[in-house]
Write a protein that holds these residues in place. Sequence first.
Motif, PDB file in Angstrom:
ATOM      1  N   THR A 191      15.999 -11.031   9.050  1.00 59.70           N
ATOM      2  CA  THR A 191      15.836 -12.320   8.595  1.00 59.70           C
ATOM      3  C   THR A 191      17.251 -13.045   9.197  1.00 59.70           C
ATOM      4  OG1 THR A 191      14.527 -11.847   6.820  1.00 59.70           O
ATOM      5  CG2 THR A 191      15.567 -14.146   6.819  1.00 59.70           C
ATOM      6  N   PHE A 192      17.114 -14.105   9.859  1.00 60.34           N
ATOM      7  CA  PHE A 192      18.194 -14.957  10.435  1.00 60.34           C
ATOM      8  C   PHE A 192      18.058 -16.064   9.576  1.00 60.34           C
ATOM      9  CE2 PHE A 192      17.643 -11.832  13.607  1.00 60.34           C
ATOM     10  CZ  PHE A 192      18.538 -11.862  14.507  1.00 60.34           C
ATOM     11  N   LYS A 193      19.484 -16.400   9.228  1.00 53.49           N
ATOM     12  CA  LYS A 193      19.447 -17.688   8.324  1.00 53.49           C
ATOM     13  C   LYS A 193      20.613 -18.469   8.762  1.00 53.49           C
ATOM     14  CE  LYS A 193      19.175 -19.131   3.578  1.00 53.49           C
ATOM     15  NZ  LYS A 193      19.637 -18.459   2.300  1.00 53.49           N
ATOM     16  N   ILE A 194      20.824 -19.727   8.838  1.00 55.12           N
ATOM     17  CA  ILE A 194      22.026 -20.542   9.241  1.00 55.12           C
ATOM     18  C   ILE A 194      22.629 -20.662   7.811  1.00 55.12           C
ATOM     19  CG2 ILE A 194      22.820 -22.873   9.868  1.00 55.12           C
ATOM     20  CD1 ILE A 194      22.076 -21.447  12.109  1.00 55.12           C
ATOM     21  N   GLU A 195      24.055 -20.461   7.660  1.00 61.28           N
ATOM     22  CA  GLU A 195      24.980 -20.994   6.290  1.00 61.28           C
ATOM     23  C   GLU A 195      25.600 -22.069   6.748  1.00 61.28           C
ATOM     24  OE1 GLU A 195      24.344 -19.056   3.586  1.00 61.28           O
ATOM     25  OE2 GLU A 195      23.053 -17.800   4.461  1.00 61.28           O
ATOM     26  N   GLU A 196      26.498 -22.344   5.596  1.00 59.04           N
ATOM     27  CA  GLU A 196      27.048 -23.671   5.630  1.00 59.04           C
ATOM     28  C   GLU A 196      28.156 -23.528   6.713  1.00 59.04           C
ATOM     29  OE1 GLU A 196      26.468 -26.428   2.918  1.00 59.04           O
ATOM     30  OE2 GLU A 196      24.946 -25.184   3.245  1.00 59.04           O
ATOM     31  N   ASN A 197      29.194 -22.506   6.581  1.00 66.14           N
ATOM     32  CA  ASN A 197      30.364 -22.591   7.350  1.00 66.14           C
ATOM     33  C   ASN A 197      30.287 -22.190   8.622  1.00 66.14           C
ATOM     34  OD1 ASN A 197      29.702 -20.073   6.578  1.00 66.14           O
ATOM     35  ND2 ASN A 197      31.548 -19.284   5.639  1.00 66.14           N
ATOM     36  N   ASN A 198      29.479 -22.522   9.558  1.00 63.05           N
ATOM     37  CA  ASN A 198      29.082 -22.215  11.139  1.00 63.05           C
ATOM     38  C   ASN A 198      28.902 -20.758  11.195  1.00 63.05           C
ATOM     39  OD1 ASN A 198      28.795 -24.631  12.487  1.00 63.05           O
ATOM     40  ND2 ASN A 198      30.143 -23.633  14.004  1.00 63.05           N
ATOM     41  N   THR A 199      28.172 -19.966  10.259  1.00 64.41           N
ATOM     42  CA  THR A 199      27.965 -18.675  10.536  1.00 64.41           C
ATOM     43  C   THR A 199      26.282 -18.359  10.302  1.00 64.41           C
ATOM     44  OG1 THR A 199      28.276 -18.116   8.076  1.00 64.41           O
ATOM     45  CG2 THR A 199      30.020 -17.856   9.674  1.00 64.41           C
ATOM     46  N   ILE A 200      25.919 -17.452  10.820  1.00 66.00           N
ATOM     47  CA  ILE A 200      24.645 -17.119  10.789  1.00 66.00           C
ATOM     48  C   ILE A 200      24.406 -15.759  10.159  1.00 66.00           C
ATOM     49  CG2 ILE A 200      24.291 -16.056  13.114  1.00 66.00           C
ATOM     50  CD1 ILE A 200      21.321 -17.576  13.267  1.00 66.00           C
ATOM     51  N   GLU A 201      23.614 -15.778   9.073  1.00 68.86           N
ATOM     52  CA  GLU A 201      23.241 -14.415   8.284  1.00 68.86           C
ATOM     53  C   GLU A 201      22.180 -13.767   8.620  1.00 68.86           C
ATOM     54  OE1 GLU A 201      24.075 -14.118   3.778  1.00 68.86           O
ATOM     55  OE2 GLU A 201      22.081 -13.841   3.946  1.00 68.86           O
ATOM     56  N   ILE A 202      22.487 -12.374   8.866  1.00 67.46           N
ATOM     57  CA  ILE A 202      21.223 -11.475   9.483  1.00 67.46           C
ATOM     58  C   ILE A 202      21.402 -10.452   8.211  1.00 67.46           C
ATOM     59  CG2 ILE A 202      20.477 -10.038  10.859  1.00 67.46           C
ATOM     60  CD1 ILE A 202      22.330 -10.973  13.015  1.00 67.46           C
ATOM     61  N   SER A 203      20.074 -10.541   7.619  1.00 64.76           N
ATOM     62  CA  SER A 203      19.578  -9.493   6.647  1.00 64.76           C
ATOM     63  C   SER A 203      18.418  -8.685   7.178  1.00 64.76           C
ATOM     64  CB  SER A 203      19.006 -10.376   5.409  1.00 64.76           C
ATOM     65  OG  SER A 203      19.675 -11.639   5.063  1.00 64.76           O
ATOM     66  N   SER A 204      19.096  -7.231   6.796  1.00 65.33           N
ATOM     67  CA  SER A 204      18.213  -6.133   6.995  1.00 65.33           C
ATOM     68  C   SER A 204      17.772  -5.461   5.895  1.00 65.33           C
ATOM     69  CB  SER A 204      19.011  -5.426   7.972  1.00 65.33           C
ATOM     70  OG  SER A 204      19.651  -4.542   7.601  1.00 65.33           O
ATOM     71  N   SER A 205      16.887  -4.450   5.844  1.00 61.67           N
ATOM     72  CA  SER A 205      16.757  -3.693   4.577  1.00 61.67           C
ATOM     73  C   SER A 205      18.089  -3.060   4.273  1.00 61.67           C
ATOM     74  CB  SER A 205      15.677  -2.578   4.889  1.00 61.67           C
ATOM     75  OG  SER A 205      15.911  -1.894   6.218  1.00 61.67           O
ATOM     76  N   HIS A 206      19.092  -2.789   5.209  1.00 60.23           N
ATOM     77  CA  HIS A 206      20.381  -2.126   4.865  1.00 60.23           C
ATOM     78  C   HIS A 206      21.372  -3.052   4.175  1.00 60.23           C
ATOM     79  CE1 HIS A 206      18.841   1.266   6.868  1.00 60.23           C
ATOM     80  NE2 HIS A 206      18.559   0.572   7.991  1.00 60.23           N
ATOM     81  N   GLY A 207      21.299  -4.096   4.531  1.00 58.72           N
ATOM     82  CA  GLY A 207      22.531  -5.114   4.291  1.00 58.72           C
ATOM     83  C   GLY A 207      22.356  -6.578   4.847  1.00 58.72           C
ATOM     84  N   LYS A 208      23.745  -7.073   4.867  1.00 65.32           N
ATOM     85  CA  LYS A 208      23.699  -8.375   5.452  1.00 65.32           C
ATOM     86  C   LYS A 208      25.002  -8.430   6.379  1.00 65.32           C
ATOM     87  CE  LYS A 208      21.810 -10.960   1.846  1.00 65.32           C
ATOM     88  NZ  LYS A 208      22.024 -11.595   0.362  1.00 65.32           N
ATOM     89  N   TYR A 209      24.888  -9.281   7.462  1.00 65.20           N
ATOM     90  CA  TYR A 209      25.620  -9.324   8.415  1.00 65.20           C
ATOM     91  C   TYR A 209      25.966 -10.674   8.999  1.00 65.20           C
ATOM     92  CZ  TYR A 209      23.595  -4.789   8.530  1.00 65.20           C
ATOM     93  OH  TYR A 209      23.017  -3.717   7.974  1.00 65.20           O
ATOM     94  N   ASP A 210      27.070 -11.327   8.803  1.00 65.73           N
ATOM     95  CA  ASP A 210      27.357 -12.752   9.160  1.00 65.73           C
ATOM     96  C   ASP A 210      28.233 -12.864  10.673  1.00 65.73           C
ATOM     97  OD1 ASP A 210      26.305 -13.454   6.783  1.00 65.73           O
ATOM     98  OD2 ASP A 210      28.131 -14.323   6.039  1.00 65.73           O
ATOM     99  N   MET A 211      27.761 -13.597  11.573  1.00 73.33           N
ATOM    100  CA  MET A 211      28.409 -13.829  12.884  1.00 73.33           C
ATOM    101  C   MET A 211      28.331 -15.466  13.046  1.00 73.33           C
ATOM    102  SD  MET A 211      25.554 -12.170  15.565  1.00 73.33           S
ATOM    103  CE  MET A 211      25.388 -10.512  14.745  1.00 73.33           C
ATOM    104  N   ALA A 212      29.209 -15.763  13.724  1.00 69.09           N
ATOM    105  CA  ALA A 212      29.733 -17.292  13.992  1.00 69.09           C
ATOM    106  C   ALA A 212      28.640 -17.408  15.051  1.00 69.09           C
ATOM    107  CB  ALA A 212      31.110 -17.489  14.456  1.00 69.09           C
ATOM    108  N   TYR A 213      28.342 -18.886  15.032  1.00 64.69           N
ATOM    109  CA  TYR A 213      27.498 -19.449  15.910  1.00 64.69           C
ATOM    110  C   TYR A 213      28.063 -20.818  16.705  1.00 64.69           C
ATOM    111  CZ  TYR A 213      25.476 -22.922  12.641  1.00 64.69           C
ATOM    112  OH  TYR A 213      25.251 -23.909  11.912  1.00 64.69           O
ATOM    113  N   PHE A 214      27.594 -20.886  17.924  1.00 61.24           N
ATOM    114  CA  PHE A 214      27.961 -22.420  18.461  1.00 61.24           C
ATOM    115  C   PHE A 214      26.782 -23.256  18.546  1.00 61.24           C
ATOM    116  CE2 PHE A 214      30.730 -19.386  20.551  1.00 61.24           C
ATOM    117  CZ  PHE A 214      31.834 -20.072  20.708  1.00 61.24           C
ATOM    118  N   ASP A 215      26.998 -24.649  18.498  1.00 62.13           N
ATOM    119  CA  ASP A 215      25.952 -25.692  18.384  1.00 62.13           C
ATOM    120  C   ASP A 215      25.079 -25.320  19.755  1.00 62.13           C
ATOM    121  OD1 ASP A 215      24.154 -27.698  18.443  1.00 62.13           O
ATOM    122  OD2 ASP A 215      25.876 -29.281  18.616  1.00 62.13           O
TER     123      ASP A 215
END
Length: 372
Positions: free
Chosen positions: A87-111
């Motif tokens: 699951t890819f989901k845009i978060e508030e602070n210019n990061t995108i959160e990826i959720s898998s069955s193992h955990g969560k990973y946040d990475m920065a994104y550009f417009d």
Amino acid sequence: MKFIVSSSQLLKQLQVLGGVINSSNTLPILDNFLFELNQNELKISASDLETTMSTSIEVESDSEGSVAISARLLLDTLKTFPNQPLTFKIEENNTIEISSSHGKYDMAYFDGNEFPKAVSIASPSQTVIPGQILATAISKTIFAAGNDDLRPVMSGVFFQFSTDSLTFVATDAHKLVKYSRTDVVANDSAEFIMPKKPLNLLKGILGGNESDVTIEYNDANAKFTFDNVVLVCRLIDGKYPNYEAVIPKENPNKLTVERGIFLNSVKRVSIFSSKTTHQIRLKMAGTELNISAEDIDYSNKAEERLVCEYQGDDMQIGFNSRFLTEMLSNLNSNEVLIEMSMPNRAGILTPIDGVEEGEFITMLVMPVMLNN
């Protein structure tokens, strides 16, 4: 913006697109993949300004938006997952959160709007080619294209379309390959020079592909569309040399030899050739072909004899073994015909069998001066 996608399906598409991205980009945004979401369709693009490629996949979503995500980080992460929904989901602070069955990973994104748009091709001509034929045409010619920055026109493959055939030519002034098909034709005549990088990308994706490829082109750009892939690239500017003029017409000396045996012999003998010239000597007389090489600096020397069919005057000619090896390796035939006129004129190599109907391959290799 939120979507759910299969990790292995996403990885497969990103690995295809990853080939577009340069290791050192002038614009930092080009180190990213562009994700454009429109309900349940996700379009992913990569670009190096010269070439832009995009593919579309189905995802679970009811939102829209566009973001650019680090290619390296995303690829490295996806390679480690077994197949599962992400699951890819845009978060508030210019990061995108990826959720898998193992955990969560946040990475920065550009417009996504910062990402350069693909060129739109004004009033293009159009030709449709079966994917398999285009892949073959590329792989049969691209190895002969040059790497000389001073002669950019020779660093690509020349596409020559007409109403009776399609012809693809590549040369680096030492070797030349002309690949023609009379079973596929264009609506009108056109010529353009395709750079190597987009062709290598196409070759990689099209191998074994049964679908048709639509090529749209004008004087500056070309666009290839098939399945869910779109590739747009800038063409090489300039006039292609008159390749027909360098193909010798009168070649009375004809050598017919088994390709596999000849190729292995050339490979073996060339190990003993000079490391600077890679020169091997072919000596033809009657039904015997003598292949030899010598490296005077190290007193290395080799000689082999093969049975062949030869018509013409006894002659000796020198070739660069690397060019000969490349050409023989790129043919599928059991036997090849080598036509020659004189030791200082180009030799012409053609397959005797193993070609489809309507398929013609001519390879030309320049000789090297023999030091007697």
